[in-house]
Enzyme design. Structure first.
Site, mmCIF file in Angstrom:
data_model
loop_
_atom_site.group_PDB
_atom_site.id
_atom_site.type_symbol
_atom_site.label_atom_id
_atom_site.label_comp_id
_atom_site.label_asym_id
_atom_site.label_seq_id
_atom_site.Cartn_x
_atom_site.Cartn_y
_atom_site.Cartn_z
ATOM 1 C CG HIS A 1 -5.705 -2.398 -0.155
ATOM 2 N ND1 HIS A 1 -4.750 -2.321 -1.145
ATOM 3 C CD2 HIS A 1 -5.250 -1.643 0.878
ATOM 4 C CE1 HIS A 1 -3.759 -1.545 -0.739
ATOM 5 N NE2 HIS A 1 -4.035 -1.123 0.488
ATOM 6 C CG ASP B 1 -6.365 -3.883 -3.756
ATOM 7 O OD1 ASP B 1 -7.236 -3.018 -3.530
ATOM 8 O OD2 ASP B 1 -5.161 -3.739 -3.471
ATOM 9 C CB SER C 1 -0.962 -0.042 1.191
ATOM 10 O OG SER C 1 -1.995 0.906 1.045
#
Length: 379
Positions: free
Chosen positions: A356, A327, A163
């Protein structure tokens, strides 16, 4: 070492006088930012596991996501309001084996767990608050490179992150290609997309429109913008999970409690989001959340470099790009785009219903991946 002043209203923010926990601190000096501003006397907090060998070729950098910090593994305790966010990743015999590697995790510039951020003391002794300058992912990596210099590390054996941590991983590859031997970028992209920026804007506005935000100068007030931060977290958490996962877990179930004062039931998914909103508001600083969200919006490794292909071209190391198949915030197409932009890059997909957050929850898949990428240095 002091990096914050008056106790922030957000109880979980690390502040001057708190127990340092496992943190170490390095002053890296003044930092010239992409904006043209200069941030003076920058301090970075970090944690380490294992020992740096004589050849200095066994160092691994782990990059945390938006609301993470340097406490990758380990229990909650003095100085650490929560347990490590990537359990079992680091340690003796773990995928990042502390018997073999020197593992480093840095609390990001702009954060609230020991590094210089909006709650840090400026030269006049007051928190930066609304005066804290805009920082970018590139600025954050420049700061991390200074810390690596202080530790005597020229080349990371691996840089690993998911991320926002994946953004910094890719920026390391683009900004310092000769200082990274291998990079693993999970659930991320080479640039922030319009949708990601849109979701981020909604979260930032939730914080800044909280009446207790006080323009960002709330540190001396009896209350801070915890409500706005909690709303921001609710918005974000929906994007971190997949629609099938939320449906499977909660469907239209109602909490086992009386109908609320407005005459409507409380759905179980609402309780779930309330829990996560309140949990974050108790451990994170709202200013840092907004500053880091804007840094994520700035992310574009191609900026000033001609394009993704050109940005990645100087990197001669191993690049592994790892999407999560469910995701919806960083869809697999963004990882595929990165892999196509760098000949020889590897694409390894994590399979998960979660969405995610699969890069955090699918521990076995991540462990297998890292064991295949991180090769012990020669003895």
């Amino acid at each position: 070492m002091s990096v914050t002043t008056r106790p922030p209203t957000t109880a979980g923010s690390w502040r001057d006088g708190d127990h340092p926990g496992r943190r170490k601190f390095v002053t890296i000096g003044d930092l010239d930012l992409e904006s043209g501003d200069r941030l003076p006397d920058v301090v970075l907090a970090y944690e380490t596991w294992g020992e740096l060998n004589e050849r200095r070729d066994n160092a691994i950098l782990v990059e945390h996501a938006l609301t993470g910090d340097s406490h990758v593994v380990g229990p909650a305790g003095p100085g650490h309001p929560t347990a490590g966010w990537w359990p079992d990743l680091i340690g003796s015999g773990a995928p990042l084996d502390s018997d073999e590697y020197f593992v480093v995790a840095i609390n990001v510039l702009g954060g609230c767990q020991g590094s210089t951020g909006p709650g840090a003391r400026s030269a006049d002794g007051r928190p930066w608050g609304s005066r804290f300058p805009r920082v970018t992912i590139r600025d954050q990596v420049t700061a991390e490179a200074r810390l690596a210099d202080e530790l005597g590390i020229h080349t990371w054996q691996s840089v690993i992150g998911g991320s926002m941590g994946g953004m910094r991983t890719l920026e390391w590859v683009a900004s310092f290609p000769d200082r990274v031997a291998a990079a693993v970028a999970l659930a991320t992209s080479g640039y922030a997309t319009a949708e990601q920026i849109g979701w981020s804007q909604a979260q930032i506005l939730a914080i800044r429109n909280d009446p207790w935000f006080a323009g960002g100068d709330y540190y001396d007030n009896p209350q801070g913008p915890e409500a706005g931060l909690g709303i921001a977290r609710r918005i974000a958490h929906i994007t971190y999970r997949s629609e099938p996962e939320l449906h499977q877990r909660f469907d239209r179930e109602v909490q086992d409690e009386p109908v609320g004062p407005n005459g409507r039931p409380r759905y179980t998914v609402e309780s779930y989001l309330d829990h996560h909103g309140g949990k974050l508001a108790a451990r994170f600083d709202a200013n840092s959340y907004a500053v880091l969200s804007e840094a994520m919006n700035s992310h574009d490794i191609a900026r000033g470099r001609g394009g993704l292909r050109e940005a990645l071209a100087p990197f001669a190391g191993r690049l592994v790009v790892v999407p999560v198949d469910s995701d919806r915030l960083y869809p697999p197409r963004l990882s595929e785009e990165l892999a196509e932009a760098k000949p020889g890059a590897e694409l390894v997909t994590i399979s998960s219903l979660v969405g995610h957050d699969g890069f955090l929850t699918e521990g076995d898949q991540v462990a297998d991946l890292l064991r295949s990428v991180v090769v012990p240095p020669p003895r």
